[in-house]
Enzyme design. Structure first.
Site, PDB file in Angstrom:
ATOM      1  N   LYS A 124      -2.999 121.961   4.379  1.00  0.00           N
ATOM      2  CA  LYS A 124      -4.017 122.417   3.316  1.00  0.00           C
ATOM      3  C   LYS A 124      -4.457 123.777   3.518  1.00  0.00           C
ATOM      4  O   LYS A 124      -4.489 124.731   2.760  1.00  0.00           O
ATOM      5  CB  LYS A 124      -5.464 121.399   3.422  1.00  0.00           C
ATOM      6  CG  LYS A 124      -6.521 122.145   2.686  1.00  0.00           C
ATOM      7  CD  LYS A 124      -7.413 120.951   2.711  1.00  0.00           C
ATOM      8  CE  LYS A 124      -8.571 121.455   3.943  1.00  0.00           C
ATOM      9  NZ  LYS A 124      -9.529 122.611   4.038  1.00  0.00           N
ATOM     10  N   ASN A 125      -4.622 123.992   4.772  1.00  0.00           N
ATOM     11  CA  ASN A 125      -5.266 125.441   5.036  1.00  0.00           C
ATOM     12  C   ASN A 125      -4.337 126.527   4.988  1.00  0.00           C
ATOM     13  O   ASN A 125      -4.830 127.587   4.609  1.00  0.00           O
ATOM     14  CB  ASN A 125      -6.035 125.477   6.631  1.00  0.00           C
ATOM     15  CG  ASN A 125      -7.223 124.726   6.575  1.00  0.00           C
ATOM     16  OD1 ASN A 125      -7.873 124.421   5.541  1.00  0.00           O
ATOM     17  ND2 ASN A 125      -7.884 124.903   7.669  1.00  0.00           N
TER      18      ASN A 125
ATOM     19  N   CYS B  70     -22.382 125.588   3.465  1.00  0.00           N
ATOM     20  CA  CYS B  70     -21.549 124.408   3.593  1.00  0.00           C
ATOM     21  C   CYS B  70     -22.197 123.397   4.463  1.00  0.00           C
ATOM     22  O   CYS B  70     -22.880 123.982   5.363  1.00  0.00           O
ATOM     23  CB  CYS B  70     -20.266 124.996   4.199  1.00  0.00           C
ATOM     24  SG  CYS B  70     -18.936 123.846   4.789  1.00  0.00           S
TER      25      CYS B  70
ATOM     26  N   ARG C 249     -21.701 129.844   7.776  1.00  0.00           N
ATOM     27  CA  ARG C 249     -20.462 130.499   7.345  1.00  0.00           C
ATOM     28  C   ARG C 249     -20.523 131.571   6.533  1.00  0.00           C
ATOM     29  O   ARG C 249     -20.186 131.777   5.292  1.00  0.00           O
ATOM     30  CB  ARG C 249     -19.556 129.276   6.627  1.00  0.00           C
ATOM     31  CG  ARG C 249     -19.379 128.034   7.573  1.00  0.00           C
ATOM     32  CD  ARG C 249     -18.404 127.130   6.866  1.00  0.00           C
ATOM     33  NE  ARG C 249     -17.106 127.375   7.072  1.00  0.00           N
ATOM     34  CZ  ARG C 249     -16.159 126.696   6.641  1.00  0.00           C
ATOM     35  NH1 ARG C 249     -16.315 125.693   5.952  1.00  0.00           N
ATOM     36  NH2 ARG C 249     -14.971 126.774   7.105  1.00  0.00           N
TER      37      ARG C 249
ATOM     38  N   MET D 229     -19.924 136.109   5.362  1.00  0.00           N
ATOM     39  CA  MET D 229     -18.799 136.677   5.367  1.00  0.00           C
ATOM     40  C   MET D 229     -18.867 138.059   6.093  1.00  0.00           C
ATOM     41  O   MET D 229     -18.092 138.929   5.388  1.00  0.00           O
ATOM     42  CB  MET D 229     -18.230 136.653   3.660  1.00  0.00           C
ATOM     43  CG  MET D 229     -17.931 135.540   3.258  1.00  0.00           C
ATOM     44  SD  MET D 229     -17.167 135.641   1.600  1.00  0.00           S
ATOM     45  CE  MET D 229     -15.599 136.872   1.908  1.00  0.00           C
TER      46      MET D 229
ATOM     47  N   ASP E 262     -11.658 121.404  13.723  1.00  0.00           N
ATOM     48  CA  ASP E 262     -11.242 120.290  12.887  1.00  0.00           C
ATOM     49  C   ASP E 262     -10.585 119.214  13.292  1.00  0.00           C
ATOM     50  O   ASP E 262     -10.427 117.916  12.605  1.00  0.00           O
ATOM     51  CB  ASP E 262     -10.027 121.094  11.687  1.00  0.00           C
ATOM     52  CG  ASP E 262     -10.679 122.263  10.885  1.00  0.00           C
ATOM     53  OD1 ASP E 262     -11.961 122.213  10.917  1.00  0.00           O
ATOM     54  OD2 ASP E 262      -9.936 122.893  10.178  1.00  0.00           O
TER      55      ASP E 262
ATOM     56  N   ARG F 293     -10.432 116.079  -0.559  1.00  0.00           N
ATOM     57  CA  ARG F 293     -10.256 117.591  -0.590  1.00  0.00           C
ATOM     58  C   ARG F 293      -9.127 117.674   0.513  1.00  0.00           C
ATOM     59  O   ARG F 293      -8.382 118.798   0.458  1.00  0.00           O
ATOM     60  CB  ARG F 293     -11.492 118.184  -0.147  1.00  0.00           C
ATOM     61  CG  ARG F 293     -12.406 118.168  -0.995  1.00  0.00           C
ATOM     62  CD  ARG F 293     -13.627 119.029  -0.505  1.00  0.00           C
ATOM     63  NE  ARG F 293     -13.297 120.205   0.281  1.00  0.00           N
ATOM     64  CZ  ARG F 293     -13.801 120.813   1.116  1.00  0.00           C
ATOM     65  NH1 ARG F 293     -14.916 120.300   1.906  1.00  0.00           N
ATOM     66  NH2 ARG F 293     -13.178 121.856   1.940  1.00  0.00           N
TER      67      ARG F 293
END
Ligand code: UD1
Length: 423
Positions: A22-23, A118, A123, A125, A308, A400
């Site tokens: 996914k990532n 989130c 998180r 930027m 993760d 997801r």
């Protein structure tokens, strides 16, 4: 909203196929914006996050077609003329911010909504922003959107990230491929998804060296061309399913699973008493004895233990022999699975970024709530070894990031089913 019902029923045996990451896919897809020629990804995972990125790219004017039931994504950005990534799409998924670098490189300007909160932490930027600013971008925040522009295009720069952020590394590398001159990116993230992105960018004509190390050098080129690229195997999905026989017993072969992508994770499994053997097609996992040993875990950037996989490892530690301490160093609020595991009878104390887990003989099935993607799957893993029935509510997080989790686990003998709201 769907629920997943699991009845713990002992050992799992058989094979599970590992999907594309996914990532990796979420960073490879925005790379289409860097070229007017088609970019085709094979081995793509079929997930709702990938559909969100498809919607975002289409909203930017890219053509995105999926084939072979979603496993192939064919993209073309020759008419991608919109440079505004709208809040309504970006808020669904933080990885939407990965269009910032490519849009800026392509158009010289970009307006990208901030992703918003989130569940696992703030998180921000700032690392993305300062790297792009070092390349000559002017970026300001207005009405929740980052407004970025360059006068005369991006320019190569010598940049040191204050932290080896995965997303900031990806955004900077993509932007630098079309910048004037050479960019040296220091303290870059080394995750396998970045290596995969660089391999794809190189097929598109980018000149990049040093991926997989902490210094990446990018020589800007005038244009990139089309390419076809297979998405690397999902190391987090692999690690997750490696933990299923650790909890439930049995022997599971993960087809396409790669030990070399898992860094410190495999060393921890060995210390727990879990055997991992490479095969020509993947790897086989089995528990050495009746019960795993408690081990301490600290999450770190690659090749350290991945954040993760922290929630899934906590699920294993709940029934391990002894006491384990799990320290979360990447995200500040990533123990939301702990209260749910406690509902199943786990003994867990959370203090700040540290969780202490005292293993119990057995967990018991309960109604639990999925709070984020990896937390959701940790509850399913815990349920595989629990007595009785566990109902995991709000599983949209799971969709997801895990392709057909109930099919993959049923195939190795788990009693797991999805129940839709209307049933
Ligand atoms: C990526 C992964 C995510 C994984 C994470 C860490 C994708 C789509 N997601 O997320 O699954 O958990 O790497 O391995 O690939 N940070 C800042 N300022 C920034 C950027 C990040 O402070 O500008 C902080 C974050 O708040 C977080 C830490 O750095 O605490 C790690 O973030 P980062 O490496 O950027 O993760 P993501 O790219 O968001």
């Amino acid at each position: 909203m769907d629920r997943i019902v699991v009845r713990g029923n002992g050992p799992l045996n058989g094979k599970i196929s590992i999907s594309g990451a996914k990532n990796a896919c979420l960073t490879l897809m925005p790379a289409t914006l860097l070229s007017e020629e088609p970019l085709t990804l094979t081995n793509a995972p079929r997930l709702s996050d990938i559909r969100t990125m498809t919607t975002l790219l289409r909203s930017l004017g890219a053509e995105v077609q999926t084939m072979q039931d979603g496993k192939v994504i064919a993209m073309s950005s020759h008419q991608a003329d919109n440079h505004v990534a709208d809040y309504d799409i970006v808020r669904k998924m933080r990885a939407s911010n990965l269009v910032l670098g490519p849009l800026l490189a392509r158009h010289g300007h970009a307006v990208v909504s901030l992703p918003g909160g989130c569940a696992i932490g703030a998180r921000p930027m700032d690392i993305h922003i300062s790297a792009l600013e070092a390349m000559g971008a002017e970026i300001e925040l207005k009405d929740g959107y980052l407004h970025a522009k360059t006068s005369g295009g991006l320019k190569g720069a010598d940049i040191t990230l204050r932290f080896a952020s995965v997303g900031a590394t990806e955004n900077t590398v993509m932007a630098a491929t079309l910048a004037k001159g050479t960019t040296v990116l220091r303290n870059a993230a080394r995750e396998p998804e970045i290596v995969d992105l660089v391999e794809c960018l190189r097929k598109m004509g980018a000149e990049i060296e040093g991926e997989g190390t902490d210094t990446i050098t990018i020589q800007g080129v005038d244009r990139l061309h089309g390419a076809t690229h297979p998405v690397v195997a999902d190391r987090i999905e692999t690690g997750t399913y490696m933990l299923a026989p650790a909890i439930a017993g049995g022997e599971v072969e993960l087809i396409g699973g790669r030990i070399d992508l898992l860094g410190a994770f495999c060393e921890k499994l060995d210390a727990c008493g879990i055997d991992v053997t490479e095969t020509p097609t993947g790897l086989i996992v089995r528990r050495r004895n009746g019960r795993v040993n408690a081990v301490n875990v600290v999450t770190e950037i690659f090749p350290g233990f991945p954040t993760d996989l922290q929630a899934q490892m906590m699920a294993v530690m709940c029934t391990a022999e002894g006491v384990s301490v799990l320290e979360e160093r990447i995200f500040e609020n990533r123990f939301m699975h702990a209260p749910e595991l406690i509902r199943m009878g786990a003994h867990i104390d959370v203090h700040g970024g540290t969780a202490t887990v005292t293993g119990v003989d057995k967990l018991k099935g309960a109604q639990v709530m999925a709070t984020d993607l990896r937390a959701s799957v940790s509850l399913i893993l815990a349920a595989l070894g629990a007595e009785g029935e566990t109902v995991v509510n709000r599983v949209y997080h799971l969709d997801r990031g895990y392709e057909r989790v109930e099919d993959k686990l049923s195939a190795v003998g788990a009693h797991i089913e999805r129940v839709s709201e209307d049933e």
